[in-house]
Design a protein around this motif. Sequence first.
Motif, PDB file in Angstrom:
ATOM      1  N   THR A 132       0.847  -1.188   0.000  1.00  0.00           N
ATOM      2  CA  THR A 132       0.000   0.000   0.000  1.00  0.00           C
ATOM      3  C   THR A 132       0.880   1.235   0.000  1.00  0.00           C
ATOM      4  O   THR A 132       1.941   1.259   0.617  1.00  0.00           O
ATOM      5  CB  THR A 132      -0.921   0.022   1.231  1.00  0.00           C
ATOM      6  N   VAL A 133       0.431   2.229  -0.714  1.00  0.00           N
ATOM      7  CA  VAL A 133       1.188   3.466  -0.836  1.00  0.00           C
ATOM      8  C   VAL A 133       0.356   4.592  -0.252  1.00  0.00           C
ATOM      9  O   VAL A 133      -0.805   4.778  -0.627  1.00  0.00           O
ATOM     10  CB  VAL A 133       1.523   3.770  -2.310  1.00  0.00           C
ATOM     11  N   ASP A 134       0.945   5.285   0.663  1.00  0.00           N
ATOM     12  CA  ASP A 134       0.285   6.454   1.241  1.00  0.00           C
ATOM     13  C   ASP A 134       0.562   7.633   0.296  1.00  0.00           C
ATOM     14  O   ASP A 134       1.712   8.037   0.109  1.00  0.00           O
ATOM     15  CB  ASP A 134       0.844   6.726   2.637  1.00  0.00           C
ATOM     16  N   ALA A 135      -0.489   8.161  -0.299  1.00  0.00           N
ATOM     17  CA  ALA A 135      -0.329   9.220  -1.294  1.00  0.00           C
ATOM     18  C   ALA A 135       0.307  10.462  -0.692  1.00  0.00           C
ATOM     19  O   ALA A 135       1.165  11.103  -1.320  1.00  0.00           O
ATOM     20  CB  ALA A 135      -1.686   9.568  -1.906  1.00  0.00           C
ATOM     21  N   GLU A 136      -0.078  10.820   0.515  1.00  0.00           N
ATOM     22  CA  GLU A 136       0.497  12.014   1.160  1.00  0.00           C
ATOM     23  C   GLU A 136       1.987  11.828   1.412  1.00  0.00           C
ATOM     24  O   GLU A 136       2.790  12.720   1.187  1.00  0.00           O
ATOM     25  CB  GLU A 136      -0.241  12.303   2.469  1.00  0.00           C
ATOM     26  N   ARG A 137       2.368  10.657   1.872  1.00  0.00           N
ATOM     27  CA  ARG A 137       3.784  10.373   2.134  1.00  0.00           C
ATOM     28  C   ARG A 137       4.586  10.381   0.830  1.00  0.00           C
ATOM     29  O   ARG A 137       5.697  10.896   0.772  1.00  0.00           O
ATOM     30  CB  ARG A 137       3.899   9.016   2.831  1.00  0.00           C
ATOM     31  N   GLN A 174       5.135  13.973  -0.203  1.00  0.00           N
ATOM     32  CA  GLN A 174       6.166  14.612   0.623  1.00  0.00           C
ATOM     33  C   GLN A 174       7.559  14.153   0.208  1.00  0.00           C
ATOM     34  O   GLN A 174       8.496  14.957   0.147  1.00  0.00           O
ATOM     35  CB  GLN A 174       5.925  14.306   2.096  1.00  0.00           C
ATOM     36  N   ASP A 175       7.692  12.876  -0.088  1.00  0.00           N
ATOM     37  CA  ASP A 175       8.991  12.373  -0.547  1.00  0.00           C
ATOM     38  C   ASP A 175       9.378  13.014  -1.875  1.00  0.00           C
ATOM     39  O   ASP A 175      10.535  13.401  -2.080  1.00  0.00           O
ATOM     40  CB  ASP A 175       8.955  10.847  -0.715  1.00  0.00           C
ATOM     41  N   LEU A 176       8.425  13.128  -2.769  1.00  0.00           N
ATOM     42  CA  LEU A 176       8.697  13.762  -4.055  1.00  0.00           C
ATOM     43  C   LEU A 176       9.122  15.216  -3.874  1.00  0.00           C
ATOM     44  O   LEU A 176      10.071  15.677  -4.506  1.00  0.00           O
ATOM     45  CB  LEU A 176       7.468  13.685  -4.959  1.00  0.00           C
TER      46      LEU A 176
END
Length: 173
Positions: free
Chosen positions: A4-9, A12-14
Amino acid sequence: MTTTVDAERAWQDLQRIRVPQERVYDEVERCAHGDPKVTYVMATVMWVYLAAMGLKLPGWGMWLTIAAYVGILGTLAVVYSRRTRVRLHRSRYSWRTYATFLAGMVVTGGTILLSDQLADSFALPYPSLITATAAVTAFVLFTGPANRWAVSPLRERALRDQATEAIHEEAGP
């Protein structure tokens, strides 16, 4: 296997990756648009050299003048390259960088030859001073816009390279 990928995280990484890169390009563009001190110092050194070449110097004096000119330009290159806070990888220099360097040589050299020829043909007094002034004027007028033109596509090129890398990563091996 899926994760699962947390879109907000992920966002932020991007942003954490993108912001320093944007700062690099901001610094490169700022250096290309501002700080004309290097250009004026080089123009002054060039003017003195070209004016001295018009003097009737003995052979050793001419070679001493050439050695001093090359030495001063080399010192300027070392000093100002060390002061630059940003160092781009060589692949970030586009064909525009090399075209600008070559065009600068052609414009400055052509101005020197043309103004020297005109000053001699019209028998003007102090032809070396006229040649030096014309060449330095062409150099200063060419350098600013040419540097801005040379670095302008760097940011777009980096974004294009990132998009290409993302496509290749999605496609897989």
